[in-house]
Design an enzyme around this catalytic site. Sequence first.
Site, short mmCIF file in Angstrom:
data_model
loop_
_atom_site.label_atom_id
_atom_site.label_comp_id
_atom_site.label_asym_id
_atom_site.label_seq_id
_atom_site.Cartn_x
_atom_site.Cartn_y
_atom_site.Cartn_z
N GLU A 1 29.15 -30.04 69.20
CA GLU A 1 30.51 -30.28 69.70
C GLU A 1 31.22 -28.96 69.99
OE1 GLU A 1 31.44 -34.63 67.72
OE2 GLU A 1 32.14 -32.84 66.70
N THR B 1 27.61 -40.65 71.60
CA THR B 1 29.02 -40.70 71.21
C THR B 1 29.73 -39.51 71.86
OG1 THR B 1 28.42 -39.63 69.11
CG2 THR B 1 28.69 -42.01 69.09
N LYS C 1 20.41 -38.96 69.79
CA LYS C 1 21.81 -38.63 69.99
C LYS C 1 22.23 -37.76 68.82
CE LYS C 1 25.14 -40.08 68.35
NZ LYS C 1 26.08 -39.57 67.27
N THR D 1 24.39 -36.40 62.08
CA THR D 1 24.80 -37.63 62.77
C THR D 1 23.91 -37.72 63.96
OG1 THR D 1 27.07 -37.57 62.16
CG2 THR D 1 26.58 -38.96 63.94
N ASN E 1 37.38 -32.77 67.13
CA ASN E 1 37.41 -33.50 65.87
C ASN E 1 38.82 -33.74 65.36
OD1 ASN E 1 34.55 -33.99 64.74
ND2 ASN E 1 34.46 -31.98 65.69
#
Length: 405
Positions: free
Chosen positions: A274, A151, A177, A188, A400
């Site tokens: 991220e 993602t 992932k 996640t 985000n």
Amino acid sequence: MKTIAKGVCAPQGFQASGICCGIKKGKTKRDLALILSDAPCVAAAAYTQNLVKGAPLIVTKEHLADKSARGVIANSGNANTCNGEQGIVDARSMASFAAQRLGLKPSDFIVASTGVIGQPLPIKVIEGGMDALVAGLSASGNDAAREAIMTTDTRDKEVAVELEIGGKTVRLGAMAKGSGMIHINMATMLSFITTDCAISAELLDKALKATVEKTFNCVSVDGDTSTNDMVCVLANGRAGNPLISATGPDFQAFQDALNYVGEFLSRAIARDGEGATKLLEVRLSGAADEAGGRKLALSVISSSLAKAAFFGADANWGRILCALGYSGVPFTPEKVDVAFSSDKGRIEVCSGGRPLAFDEARAKEILGAEEIGIEIKMGEGSAQAKAWGCDLTYDYVKINGDYRS
């Protein structure tokens, strides 16, 4: 044990595929993956501890009730979570689509989804892509499958190892992932592990639980435990080693290999947090016991203030002591030592819970590296623990702030 290529396709009897079926309109990246064994597998899985769980996890638990599987069907771009009964129907449909085209049962498939929560799964486009997905199955399809589950990931997360067990060559392969919404008690994160080792379902489950506790449950990017986390392992026995049905040297060799795979992927997930610029590794020693040591390490790696300090290359070791102090684990602060290390060197900053005189410029240089070790000595015993995370940066907020668009 040595590392080898081909990820989930490295063990004998496994193929994989990945395509773009159009789950997110206007996108051209792969978004649908399939992993298949040519023989029945014993299987084990671990799931998020979030009370809100994606429909695929509920369906997968049903399918693994007999501790067996043949493959994995997974999508990115949509989590299929908080979709009510329709979400369950759609997750079951994904398994049925694969089963129909391969002459298998829907319950032979693990189902996984990752992406935006609370949006209906476009099941028709998934069904429309199934023929191409199955046709693309290949012993070199690991790259396509791995790309299809990403993602916000920016780095590949794949590993395979080879070792000897019972006089036979055994292989384990894996892909994962995970980049954001990553926190202890799973993240996640989707991780699929394949092996051609012959091992009982009971011991496979035992090995996976041990690995998850020491690796996947020791990663934190942002403090958010996801709804869709899953790690599963499929073992088809193609290696031909004597069945591992009891603990002993063969089981320990398999456990060590699985631990290596888990730690490799955990580090890769943390490094690709991220917006991250740095991988952080807490190396804690001298804890009274292993469980307490792990809890202490996780408290440090989860600290937003510590993460922000490392982003700025600020040797603010007081934030480390603070995080240890609210971990809930009793210890004597006056026994704690802290040092920071990287490929640029090592510097001690705290001894016996008190400051050491150190060169701030030198510390900033060391903390400017891409991988930083946070070395903590507790002085309470001999137990050790590790945890992995990343720095907290401006880009995390940017990513985000507009994730859905």
